[in-house]
Design a protein around this motif. Structure first.
Motif, PDB file in Angstrom:
ATOM      1  N   ILE A  20       0.744  -1.145  -0.115  1.00  0.00           N
ATOM      2  CA  ILE A  20      -0.201  -0.091  -0.108  1.00  0.00           C
ATOM      3  C   ILE A  20       0.869   1.360  -0.122  1.00  0.00           C
ATOM      4  CG2 ILE A  20      -1.500   1.339   1.371  1.00  0.00           C
ATOM      5  CD1 ILE A  20      -2.798  -1.405   2.051  1.00  0.00           C
ATOM      6  N   TYR A  28      -2.233   6.716   2.287  1.00  0.00           N
ATOM      7  CA  TYR A  28      -2.924   5.431   2.068  1.00  0.00           C
ATOM      8  C   TYR A  28      -2.562   4.726   3.478  1.00  0.00           C
ATOM      9  CZ  TYR A  28      -4.165   6.212  -2.821  1.00  0.00           C
ATOM     10  OH  TYR A  28      -4.620   6.418  -4.034  1.00  0.00           O
ATOM     11  N   PRO A  72      -8.539  -4.066  -0.268  1.00  0.00           N
ATOM     12  CA  PRO A  72      -8.133  -2.720  -0.279  1.00  0.00           C
ATOM     13  C   PRO A  72      -6.699  -2.659  -0.918  1.00  0.00           C
ATOM     14  CG  PRO A  72      -8.967  -3.145   1.863  1.00  0.00           C
ATOM     15  CD  PRO A  72      -8.967  -4.505   1.288  1.00  0.00           C
ATOM     16  N   THR A  73      -5.818  -3.825  -0.678  1.00  0.00           N
ATOM     17  CA  THR A  73      -4.558  -3.875  -1.057  1.00  0.00           C
ATOM     18  C   THR A  73      -4.384  -3.952  -2.742  1.00  0.00           C
ATOM     19  OG1 THR A  73      -3.491  -4.816   1.066  1.00  0.00           O
ATOM     20  CG2 THR A  73      -2.376  -4.940  -1.221  1.00  0.00           C
ATOM     21  N   VAL A  76      -5.456  -0.733  -4.238  1.00  0.00           N
ATOM     22  CA  VAL A  76      -4.495   0.137  -4.602  1.00  0.00           C
ATOM     23  C   VAL A  76      -3.534  -0.167  -5.702  1.00  0.00           C
ATOM     24  CG1 VAL A  76      -2.279   1.117  -3.395  1.00  0.00           C
ATOM     25  CG2 VAL A  76      -4.328   0.708  -1.907  1.00  0.00           C
ATOM     26  N   TYR A  89     -10.287   2.924  -2.975  1.00  0.00           N
ATOM     27  CA  TYR A  89      -9.570   2.367  -1.841  1.00  0.00           C
ATOM     28  C   TYR A  89     -10.259   2.802  -0.635  1.00  0.00           C
ATOM     29  CZ  TYR A  89      -5.626   2.324   1.589  1.00  0.00           C
ATOM     30  OH  TYR A  89      -5.222   1.954   2.803  1.00  0.00           O
ATOM     31  N   ALA A 199     -15.644  -0.932  -2.664  1.00  0.00           N
ATOM     32  CA  ALA A 199     -14.629  -0.523  -3.750  1.00  0.00           C
ATOM     33  C   ALA A 199     -15.445  -0.367  -5.040  1.00  0.00           C
ATOM     34  CB  ALA A 199     -13.622  -1.337  -3.912  1.00  0.00           C
TER      35      ALA A 199
END
Length: 207
Positions: A20, A28, A72-73, A76, A89, A199
């Motif tokens: 991230i 972030y 989330p990763t 990103v 994100y 997302a």
């Protein structure tokens, strides 16, 4: 939070955090730490009541890290290559925060009702909603939206959309929790679906 994780969980946290940071930026990473801090506070709050109900969970494994951090990763990484910007994100983080607040704080008040048959169930049952849990879910996603205003410079209107996206992700998590109670899927899979929904709504916001 570190003390609550097992060694594989710590390793996975480091990998996700480094990814991230490298593919996003420091803002972030700070948002992830805000989520972790809020998660710890939500987990610790009402310790004795949760302990008495038999639903207090202190230790976290790599599975918890994977279910909350993988999407989330990935968002990103995709945003880095596709030029999405931070909104998807942020919305994915808002969604998992909404779910965390609903599950950890919602059990402390209200009478949970299962979406499967609309019957009253025990606190902590997946696929159930309560007035307290609903309000806490919205509060969790709103907290991320407010934090994003300072970290990413988003407008109040976008922060409101972030809060609603996170809240929607939490609702979808609850819907899939009904299937979890029937033996289809796990808490981990519903968490991933929750963050995916957040997302996707974030992508719709910037479309």
């Amino acid at each position: 939070m570190v003390a609550m994780l097992d060694k594989p969980g710590l390793a996975l946290t480091f990998i996700f955090g480094l990814t991230i940071l490298l593919l996003g930026d420091f803002s972030y990473l700070v948002l992830v730490f805000i989520f972790l801090l809020l998660s710890v506070l939500a987990t610790k709050y009402g310790y004795y009541e949760k302990k008495e109900m038999g639903i207090y969970e202190h230790d976290r494994s790599w599975e918890n890290v994977l279910s909350n951090g993988l999407v989330p990763t990935i968002v990103v990484a995709l945003g880095y290559f596709l030029g999405w910007g931070p909104i998807p994100y942020i919305c994915s983080i808002a969604a998992v925060t909404a779910d965390k607040f609903a599950s950890e704080l919602g059990v402390l008040g209200g009478d949970p009702v299962s979406l499967d048959g609309l019957k009253e169930v025990a606190p902590g049952t997946s696929g159930a909603v309560s007035s307290t849990g609903t309000l806490m879910s919205l509060a969790g996603s709103a907290a991320v939206g407010i934090a994003a205003m300072f970290l990413f410079g988003i407008t109040p209107n976008i922060a409101l959309l972030v809060a609603l996206a996170g809240f929607a992700g939490g609702l979808v998590d609850t819907l899939f929790g009904v299937f979890e109670e029937k033996g289809f899927g796990t808490k981990g899979t519903t968490n991933m679906i929750c963050s995916i929904v957040g997302a996707l709504i974030g992508l719709m916001v910037i479309a």
